[in-house]
Design an enzyme around this catalytic site. Structure first.
Site, PDB file in Angstrom:
ATOM      1  N   ASP A  91       0.939  -1.149  -0.053  1.00  0.00           N
ATOM      2  CA  ASP A  91      -0.176  -0.195   0.071  1.00  0.00           C
ATOM      3  C   ASP A  91       1.037   1.131   0.064  1.00  0.00           C
ATOM      4  O   ASP A  91       2.138   0.951  -0.163  1.00  0.00           O
ATOM      5  CB  ASP A  91      -1.010  -0.076   1.078  1.00  0.00           C
ATOM      6  CG  ASP A  91      -0.325   0.030   2.514  1.00  0.00           C
ATOM      7  OD1 ASP A  91       1.178   0.251   2.661  1.00  0.00           O
ATOM      8  OD2 ASP A  91      -0.899   0.189   3.458  1.00  0.00           O
ATOM      9  N   CYS A 122       3.309  -2.929   3.785  1.00  0.00           N
ATOM     10  CA  CYS A 122       2.599  -1.847   4.371  1.00  0.00           C
ATOM     11  C   CYS A 122       3.305  -1.159   5.492  1.00  0.00           C
ATOM     12  O   CYS A 122       4.525  -1.427   5.668  1.00  0.00           O
ATOM     13  CB  CYS A 122       1.081  -2.328   4.639  1.00  0.00           C
ATOM     14  SG  CYS A 122       1.188  -3.589   6.153  1.00  0.00           S
ATOM     15  N   GLY A 123       2.492  -0.549   6.337  1.00  0.00           N
ATOM     16  CA  GLY A 123       3.155   0.201   7.343  1.00  0.00           C
ATOM     17  C   GLY A 123       3.709  -0.578   8.277  1.00  0.00           C
ATOM     18  O   GLY A 123       4.933  -0.440   8.915  1.00  0.00           O
ATOM     19  N   THR A 124       3.152  -1.804   8.758  1.00  0.00           N
ATOM     20  CA  THR A 124       3.465  -2.641   9.668  1.00  0.00           C
ATOM     21  C   THR A 124       3.893  -4.053   9.397  1.00  0.00           C
ATOM     22  O   THR A 124       4.593  -4.674  10.108  1.00  0.00           O
ATOM     23  CB  THR A 124       2.390  -2.894  10.882  1.00  0.00           C
ATOM     24  OG1 THR A 124       1.197  -3.396  10.477  1.00  0.00           O
ATOM     25  CG2 THR A 124       2.247  -1.485  11.573  1.00  0.00           C
ATOM     26  N   ILE A 135       1.448  -6.131   9.288  1.00  0.00           N
ATOM     27  CA  ILE A 135       0.388  -6.701   9.976  1.00  0.00           C
ATOM     28  C   ILE A 135      -0.722  -6.995   8.885  1.00  0.00           C
ATOM     29  O   ILE A 135      -1.187  -8.134   8.724  1.00  0.00           O
ATOM     30  CB  ILE A 135       0.367  -6.207  11.242  1.00  0.00           C
ATOM     31  CG1 ILE A 135       1.571  -6.548  12.149  1.00  0.00           C
ATOM     32  CG2 ILE A 135      -1.045  -7.031  11.837  1.00  0.00           C
ATOM     33  CD1 ILE A 135       1.137  -5.816  13.500  1.00  0.00           C
ATOM     34  N   GLY A 136      -1.213  -5.787   8.526  1.00  0.00           N
ATOM     35  CA  GLY A 136      -2.461  -5.695   7.654  1.00  0.00           C
ATOM     36  C   GLY A 136      -2.389  -6.547   6.406  1.00  0.00           C
ATOM     37  O   GLY A 136      -3.200  -7.348   6.243  1.00  0.00           O
ATOM     38  N   MET A 137      -1.183  -6.539   5.755  1.00  0.00           N
ATOM     39  CA  MET A 137      -0.771  -7.345   4.640  1.00  0.00           C
ATOM     40  C   MET A 137      -0.895  -8.797   5.170  1.00  0.00           C
ATOM     41  O   MET A 137      -1.385  -9.538   4.340  1.00  0.00           O
ATOM     42  CB  MET A 137       0.278  -6.962   4.101  1.00  0.00           C
ATOM     43  CG  MET A 137       0.597  -5.601   3.403  1.00  0.00           C
ATOM     44  SD  MET A 137      -0.393  -6.146   1.747  1.00  0.00           S
ATOM     45  CE  MET A 137       0.054  -4.839   0.709  1.00  0.00           C
ATOM     46  N   HIS A 179      10.187 -23.957   9.132  1.00  0.00           N
ATOM     47  CA  HIS A 179       9.309 -24.567   9.672  1.00  0.00           C
ATOM     48  C   HIS A 179       7.860 -24.542   9.354  1.00  0.00           C
ATOM     49  O   HIS A 179       7.067 -25.326   9.386  1.00  0.00           O
ATOM     50  CB  HIS A 179       9.192 -24.273  11.346  1.00  0.00           C
ATOM     51  CG  HIS A 179      10.477 -24.572  12.004  1.00  0.00           C
ATOM     52  ND1 HIS A 179      10.568 -24.708  13.558  1.00  0.00           N
ATOM     53  CD2 HIS A 179      11.464 -25.212  11.612  1.00  0.00           C
ATOM     54  CE1 HIS A 179      11.735 -25.167  13.684  1.00  0.00           C
ATOM     55  NE2 HIS A 179      12.350 -25.401  12.635  1.00  0.00           N
ATOM     56  N   HIS A 235       7.602 -31.119  10.400  1.00  0.00           N
ATOM     57  CA  HIS A 235       7.188 -29.634  10.173  1.00  0.00           C
ATOM     58  C   HIS A 235       6.098 -29.773   8.677  1.00  0.00           C
ATOM     59  O   HIS A 235       5.120 -29.022   8.778  1.00  0.00           O
ATOM     60  CB  HIS A 235       8.108 -28.635   9.751  1.00  0.00           C
ATOM     61  CG  HIS A 235       9.241 -28.379  10.799  1.00  0.00           C
ATOM     62  ND1 HIS A 235       8.665 -28.103  11.993  1.00  0.00           N
ATOM     63  CD2 HIS A 235      10.493 -28.632  10.937  1.00  0.00           C
ATOM     64  CE1 HIS A 235       9.802 -27.926  12.631  1.00  0.00           C
ATOM     65  NE2 HIS A 235      10.724 -28.611  12.425  1.00  0.00           N
TER      66      HIS A 235
HETATM   67  C1  RB5 Z   1      -1.907   2.478   6.698  1.00  0.00           C
HETATM   68  O1  RB5 Z   1      -1.684   3.734   7.265  1.00  0.00           O
HETATM   69  C2  RB5 Z   1      -1.245   1.175   7.406  1.00  0.00           C
HETATM   70  O2  RB5 Z   1      -2.603   0.963   8.587  1.00  0.00           O
HETATM   71  C3  RB5 Z   1      -1.155   0.127   6.885  1.00  0.00           C
HETATM   72  O3  RB5 Z   1       0.058   0.341   6.090  1.00  0.00           O
HETATM   73  C4  RB5 Z   1      -0.782  -1.253   7.806  1.00  0.00           C
HETATM   74  O4  RB5 Z   1       0.314  -0.776   8.627  1.00  0.00           O
HETATM   75  C5  RB5 Z   1      -1.780  -1.929   8.236  1.00  0.00           C
HETATM   76  O5  RB5 Z   1      -1.714  -2.977   8.773  1.00  0.00           O
END
Ligand code: RB5
Length: 145
Positions: free
Chosen positions: A7, A64-66, A68-70, A97, A132
């Protein structure tokens, strides 16, 4: 072939990954996004993961930013085992694994230098199989429940 997606918050990190892949002559396909305009990560997680499921790509890297969302979005897609990693050991262990086929990186979490080391170890580590393989099969069986 490596499937790439990001993103807006992971766009610059994806560019750094592209630079690395080019330098190593590793083929990739970029499923977007293609600029820093605000957008939604699930769109690109789905597009890149479909490139893996179709067989066009072997593995994926999503930014992405973290991360995590991806990873949350990617893991909703049948056949995808995505791991959000910000340390070297996890990026290696998720290949050894979990036979992860997607690495998710957070541009707001890791610097570019570390991110490229994570990409290297992720792409160069083989799945150990053995016990595994049974566990990975159990993960994949959850998709059918
Ligand atoms: C975008 O602001 C951010 O929420 C996204 O890139 C990501 O970190 C979500 O998990």
């Amino acid at each position: 072939m490596i499937a790439l997606g990001s993103d807006h918050a992971g766009f610059d990190l994806k560019e750094a990954v592209i630079e690395y892949l080019k330098s190593e002559n590793i083929e990739y396909r970029d499923y977007g996004c293609f600029d820093r305009s605000s957008t939604d990560y699930a769109i690109y997680a789905e597009a890149a993961c479909n490139g893996i499921i179709s067989g066009e790509c072997d593995k994926g890297i999503l930014c992405c930013g973290t991360g995590i969302g991806m990873s949350m979005a990617a893991n909703k897609i049948h056949g995808i085992r995505a791991a959000a990693c910000s340390d070297y050991f996890s990026a290696m262990a998720t290949r050894l694994h979990n036979d992860a086929n997607v690495l998710c990186l957070g541009e707001r979490v890791v610097g570019k230098g570390l991110a490229i080391e994570l990409v290297k170890v992720f792409l160069n580590t083989q799945f150990e199989g053995g016990r595994h393989a049974r566990r990975v099969a159990q993960i994949m069986a959850l998709e059918n429940k």
